[in-house]
Scaffold this active site. Structure first.
Site, PDB file in Angstrom:
ATOM      1  N   ARG A   1      41.560  42.397  41.433  1.00 16.65           N
ATOM      2  CA  ARG A   1      42.903  41.912  41.591  1.00 16.65           C
ATOM      3  C   ARG A   1      43.243  41.703  42.933  1.00 16.65           C
ATOM      4  O   ARG A   1      44.211  41.161  43.371  1.00 16.65           O
ATOM      5  CB  ARG A   1      43.911  42.767  40.873  1.00 16.65           C
ATOM      6  CG  ARG A   1      43.902  42.670  39.301  1.00 16.65           C
ATOM      7  CD  ARG A   1      45.420  43.355  38.788  1.00 16.65           C
ATOM      8  NE  ARG A   1      46.559  42.409  39.326  1.00 16.65           N
ATOM      9  CZ  ARG A   1      47.557  43.028  39.089  1.00 16.65           C
ATOM     10  NH1 ARG A   1      48.034  44.029  38.298  1.00 16.65           N
ATOM     11  NH2 ARG A   1      48.748  42.353  39.501  1.00 16.65           N
ATOM     12  N   LYS A   2      42.524  42.069  44.205  1.00 15.05           N
ATOM     13  CA  LYS A   2      42.867  41.599  45.553  1.00 15.05           C
ATOM     14  C   LYS A   2      42.170  40.407  45.988  1.00 15.05           C
ATOM     15  O   LYS A   2      41.578  39.755  45.046  1.00 15.05           O
ATOM     16  CB  LYS A   2      42.053  43.094  46.066  1.00 15.05           C
ATOM     17  CG  LYS A   2      42.531  44.135  45.733  1.00 15.05           C
ATOM     18  CD  LYS A   2      43.867  44.646  45.676  1.00 15.05           C
ATOM     19  CE  LYS A   2      44.334  45.916  45.419  1.00 15.05           C
ATOM     20  NZ  LYS A   2      44.024  46.513  44.122  1.00 15.05           N
ATOM     21  N   ALA A   3      42.710  39.970  46.827  1.00 20.01           N
ATOM     22  CA  ALA A   3      42.454  38.538  47.700  1.00 20.01           C
ATOM     23  C   ALA A   3      40.941  38.450  47.928  1.00 20.01           C
ATOM     24  O   ALA A   3      40.655  37.286  47.774  1.00 20.01           O
ATOM     25  CB  ALA A   3      43.281  38.351  48.692  1.00 20.01           C
TER      26      ALA A   3
END
Length: 392
Positions: A182-184
């Site tokens: 869910r992180k960039a």
């Protein structure tokens, strides 16, 4: 088939996907040259003098507090609204997390409340750069200096977040970042510890590798690779693999573009929802650069700020989330209030109302989809559906 937009979606280039084949073909699968390159690029992007890749942000924070000798009897101040691991790493060391309420405008720790929580047992502060917005670090560091405390930044969501023009992660003694999907930037699972303290960096490097004075790669490239390293700590095995390092290494070449894209999506949403006073959208105050790890909003903000109305707002928010899901837009609460989770509520006899702003954020926040690789159709569907299902 009706359009459907998930809360998040991983977007990788073909080159990034095939990058993991390099370590597989080379035979060097554990922490090695790809991890080293990833660390170097992370330093270049964030400005951190030292970066050490680990298995997750949680293990990164754990290594940092372990390197600072956190132990039984110690207290560490943490925000009441954060992912549970912020508090968990303190528990794992036998120490006590002391919760601090948040600023409901930013979802970050309320700096004005920190000093009143300091006791003779307090050794540190763990601010969280929640959802990509930096905590207010200058006053936090001033408080820490005044009372002789260390500061570890939980920068799980902090990729691209800046404060006064400086990337987060090395204002305090150390910072820890997450590479969860869910992180960039993602490596599946994975994390990075950053610090400006060379001695702390060395100790974290040793602790992540069973307490060894040198890594397998350093030994392999050294003059006597056949000799084993000494181990000067009872360390851990929290090393990133070279397959993960290869993936992160390649993504760092796109780091500025990824942040720009996320900020652009946020700007489109802000413009589209500007007339909806019942939905407070995330904003970056002057002097802050938002990384938009997610897009957390506060539903009916004026009512949510009133403890007497939180239950009613929560019920209405849940109904709206159900309507959005049915229309193909996935949402989530922004995150949880840790003091309301069973373990901490029961162990420390905490009530939801003990930290009213964290409770309001827990019960009345809603994160809309925002991720790298969103198509124009994805964005239009989110905007149109939010407006079409508006519950007020």
């Amino acid at each position: 088939m009706a359009h459907s937009v998930p809360i998040a979606r991983t977007s990788l280039t073909e080159e990034e996907i095939t990058s993991v084949l390099g370590p597989l073909r080379s035979g060097w699968l554990v922490q090695g040259p790809q991890v080293k390159s990833f660390e170097e690029k992370w330093c270049a992007f964030t400005g951190a003098p030292h970066a050490l890749a680990v298995t997750s942000c949680t293990t990164g924070m754990h290594l940092a507090v372990a390197a600072l000798d956190l132990g039984p009897g110690d207290e560490v101040i943490v925000p009441a609204l954060t992912w549970i691991s912020t508090a968990n790493v303190i528990e794992h060391q036998g120490a006590t997390p002391v919760f601090c309420d948040i600023d409901l405008e930013t979802f970050n720790i309320d700096v004005a409340r920190i000093e009143g929580l300091i006791t003779e047992r307090t050794v540190g502060i763990m601010p969280v750069h929640l959802f990509g917005l930096a905590a207010d670090m200058n006053p936090i560091m001033a408080i820490a200096k005044k009372h002789g405390l260390w500061v570890i930044e939980d920068a799980a969501c902090g990729f691209g977040a800046t404060y006064g023009g400086q990337h987060v992660g090395h204002f305090g003694n150390a910072g820890a970042f997450s590479f969860h999907p869910r992180k960039a930037i993602t490596t599946g699972e994975g994390g990075m510890v950053t610090t400006a303290d060379a001695e702390l960096a060395t100790k974290v490097q040793q602790l992540r590798d069973h307490g060894a004075v040198m890594s397998d790669l350093q030994r392999h490239l050294g003059p006597k690779p056949y000799l084993l390293a000494d181990h000067i700590h009872a360390g851990y095995n929290q090393r990133m693999t070279d397959m993960q390092g290869a993936l992160g290494n390649m993504q760092m070449d796109r780091a500025p573009a990824i942040i720009d894209e996320r900020r652009g999506i946020a700007a489109e949403f802000e413009a589209a929802f500007a007339d909806m006073a019942w939905l407070r959208t995330p904003k970056a105050p002057d002097g802050y650069g938002h990384g938009y790890q997610s897009y957390p909003c506060l539903f009916r903000p004026e009512a949510a700020a009133d403890p007497a109305q939180v239950a009613a707002v929560n019920a209405a928010r849940n109904d709206w989330m159900e309507a959005l899901q049915a229309a193909g837009v996935s949402t989530r609460p922004a995150t949880h209030a840790v003091h309301m989770l069973s373990f901490y509520a029961e162990k420390y006899d905490l009530k939801p109302e003990d930290f009213p702003n964290a409770r309001a954020a827990n019960d009345c926040s809603i994160s809309l989809p925002l991720f790298h690789g969103m198509t124009d159709a994805d964005k239009a569907h989110v905007i149109d559906t939010v407006r079409a299902t508006a519950p007020v």
